[in-house]
Motif scaffolding. Structure first.
Motif, PDB file in Angstrom:
ATOM      1  N   GLU A 172       0.834  -1.211   0.000  1.00  0.00           N
ATOM      2  CA  GLU A 172       0.000   0.000   0.000  1.00  0.00           C
ATOM      3  C   GLU A 172       0.871   1.265   0.000  1.00  0.00           C
ATOM      4  O   GLU A 172       0.584   2.233  -0.690  1.00  0.00           O
ATOM      5  N   ALA A 173       1.934   1.252   0.799  1.00  0.00           N
ATOM      6  CA  ALA A 173       2.844   2.398   0.846  1.00  0.00           C
ATOM      7  C   ALA A 173       3.588   2.548  -0.471  1.00  0.00           C
ATOM      8  O   ALA A 173       3.785   3.668  -0.962  1.00  0.00           O
ATOM      9  N   ALA A 174       4.019   1.426  -1.057  1.00  0.00           N
ATOM     10  CA  ALA A 174       4.717   1.475  -2.342  1.00  0.00           C
ATOM     11  C   ALA A 174       3.791   2.008  -3.433  1.00  0.00           C
ATOM     12  O   ALA A 174       4.217   2.791  -4.288  1.00  0.00           O
ATOM     13  N   THR A 175       2.536   1.603  -3.413  1.00  0.00           N
ATOM     14  CA  THR A 175       1.565   2.099  -4.390  1.00  0.00           C
ATOM     15  C   THR A 175       1.423   3.611  -4.290  1.00  0.00           C
ATOM     16  O   THR A 175       1.436   4.326  -5.294  1.00  0.00           O
ATOM     17  N   LYS A 176       1.317   4.111  -3.088  1.00  0.00           N
ATOM     18  CA  LYS A 176       1.177   5.559  -2.881  1.00  0.00           C
ATOM     19  C   LYS A 176       2.434   6.302  -3.345  1.00  0.00           C
ATOM     20  O   LYS A 176       2.356   7.298  -4.064  1.00  0.00           O
ATOM     21  N   TYR A 177       3.600   5.813  -2.949  1.00  0.00           N
ATOM     22  CA  TYR A 177       4.863   6.470  -3.290  1.00  0.00           C
ATOM     23  C   TYR A 177       5.108   6.479  -4.807  1.00  0.00           C
ATOM     24  O   TYR A 177       5.371   7.524  -5.390  1.00  0.00           O
ATOM     25  N   PHE A 178       5.038   5.310  -5.444  1.00  0.00           N
ATOM     26  CA  PHE A 178       5.349   5.236  -6.873  1.00  0.00           C
ATOM     27  C   PHE A 178       4.265   5.888  -7.721  1.00  0.00           C
ATOM     28  O   PHE A 178       4.558   6.454  -8.782  1.00  0.00           O
ATOM     29  N   GLY A 179       3.032   5.852  -7.252  1.00  0.00           N
ATOM     30  CA  GLY A 179       1.971   6.578  -7.947  1.00  0.00           C
ATOM     31  C   GLY A 179       2.230   8.076  -7.932  1.00  0.00           C
ATOM     32  O   GLY A 179       2.062   8.766  -8.934  1.00  0.00           O
ATOM     33  N   ALA A 180       2.672   8.577  -6.775  1.00  0.00           N
ATOM     34  CA  ALA A 180       3.006  10.001  -6.671  1.00  0.00           C
ATOM     35  C   ALA A 180       4.196  10.342  -7.555  1.00  0.00           C
ATOM     36  O   ALA A 180       4.203  11.378  -8.230  1.00  0.00           O
ATOM     37  N   ALA A 240       3.080  10.774 -10.989  1.00  0.00           N
ATOM     38  CA  ALA A 240       2.279  11.989 -11.137  1.00  0.00           C
ATOM     39  C   ALA A 240       3.165  13.212 -11.328  1.00  0.00           C
ATOM     40  O   ALA A 240       2.788  14.171 -12.001  1.00  0.00           O
ATOM     41  N   PHE A 241       4.382  13.166 -10.762  1.00  0.00           N
ATOM     42  CA  PHE A 241       5.284  14.307 -10.820  1.00  0.00           C
ATOM     43  C   PHE A 241       6.261  14.262 -11.986  1.00  0.00           C
ATOM     44  O   PHE A 241       6.827  15.292 -12.344  1.00  0.00           O
ATOM     45  N   GLU A 242       6.508  13.093 -12.565  1.00  0.00           N
ATOM     46  CA  GLU A 242       7.528  12.970 -13.609  1.00  0.00           C
ATOM     47  C   GLU A 242       7.033  12.217 -14.830  1.00  0.00           C
ATOM     48  O   GLU A 242       6.125  11.394 -14.741  1.00  0.00           O
ATOM     49  N   VAL A 243       7.666  12.530 -15.941  1.00  0.00           N
ATOM     50  CA  VAL A 243       7.453  11.795 -17.193  1.00  0.00           C
ATOM     51  C   VAL A 243       8.831  11.399 -17.706  1.00  0.00           C
ATOM     52  O   VAL A 243       9.801  12.117 -17.485  1.00  0.00           O
ATOM     53  N   ASP A 244       8.921  10.253 -18.356  1.00  0.00           N
ATOM     54  CA  ASP A 244      10.236   9.854 -18.857  1.00  0.00           C
ATOM     55  C   ASP A 244      10.385  10.225 -20.334  1.00  0.00           C
ATOM     56  O   ASP A 244       9.396  10.465 -21.027  1.00  0.00           O
ATOM     57  N   PRO A 245      11.629  10.321 -20.803  1.00  0.00           N
ATOM     58  CA  PRO A 245      11.867  10.740 -22.185  1.00  0.00           C
ATOM     59  C   PRO A 245      11.163   9.866 -23.223  1.00  0.00           C
ATOM     60  O   PRO A 245      10.658  10.385 -24.221  1.00  0.00           O
ATOM     61  N   ASP A 246      11.101   8.568 -23.003  1.00  0.00           N
ATOM     62  CA  ASP A 246      10.473   7.689 -23.992  1.00  0.00           C
ATOM     63  C   ASP A 246       8.976   7.942 -24.121  1.00  0.00           C
ATOM     64  O   ASP A 246       8.433   7.945 -25.224  1.00  0.00           O
ATOM     65  N   ASP A 247       8.290   8.154 -23.005  1.00  0.00           N
ATOM     66  CA  ASP A 247       6.860   8.468 -23.083  1.00  0.00           C
ATOM     67  C   ASP A 247       6.637   9.805 -23.786  1.00  0.00           C
ATOM     68  O   ASP A 247       5.739   9.940 -24.619  1.00  0.00           O
ATOM     69  N   LEU A 248       7.468  10.786 -23.450  1.00  0.00           N
ATOM     70  CA  LEU A 248       7.314  12.102 -24.071  1.00  0.00           C
ATOM     71  C   LEU A 248       7.586  12.045 -25.567  1.00  0.00           C
ATOM     72  O   LEU A 248       6.814  12.584 -26.370  1.00  0.00           O
TER      73      LEU A 248
END
Length: 143
Positions: free
Chosen positions: A15-23, A26-34
């Motif tokens: 549950e904590a990992a889900t919250k952390y990695f989800g956040a 939400a704050f970052e995008v990687d070069p490949d997705d962009l």
């Protein structure tokens, strides 16, 4: 038996990992997705922002990026920006925090923001195109 160094600090509960990695996502995008979005023409909803100084922007930039140096961000200098868009800030690399400073300033001014992971050096290392006078030449912080 000794504990592996990797597990000296235990992994968090799922549950904590889900919250952390989800956040984090939400704050970052990687070069490949962009780059996939840019290549597909999917640019509705966001603007790519070079947050380093004007000379760095002139040297090498992500195609279509606007230049808005974090040092120059004010309510007046950003009044022309659309508050319904997300501003994806980037700088030189993980060793430069101009993107973080720019994202913070934009957020303080009421804009939605994300940061590009790794900056333009990660972008170039992944083989993605750049525009500018030097294109793939020396990339530096120039904050």
């Amino acid at each position: 038996m000794t504990t592996a160094r990797t597990l000296t600090v235990p992994a968090p509960a799922p549950e904590a990992a889900t919250k952390y990695f989800g956040a984090e996502l939400a704050f970052e995008v990687d070069p490949d997705d962009l780059v996939r979005d840019l290549d597909a023409g999917r640019t509705d909803g966001y603007v790519v922002v070079e947050t380093r100084a004007e000379e760095a922007y002139a040297q090498a930039r992500i195609p279509g990026a606007i230049n808005l140096p974090y040092k120059d961000m004010t309510a007046e200098s950003t009044q022309h920006l659309d508050r319904d868009l997300v501003y994806v800030c980037y700088c030189e690399s993980i060793h430069c925090n101009a993107a973080t400073k720019g994202a913070l300033k934009l957020a303080e001014l009421g804009f939605k923001v994300k940061r590009l992971s790794g900056g333009i050096t990660a972008w170039i290392a992944a083989g993605h195109p750049v525009e500018g006078a030097g294109e793939t030449g020396e990339i530096r912080c120039a904050c």
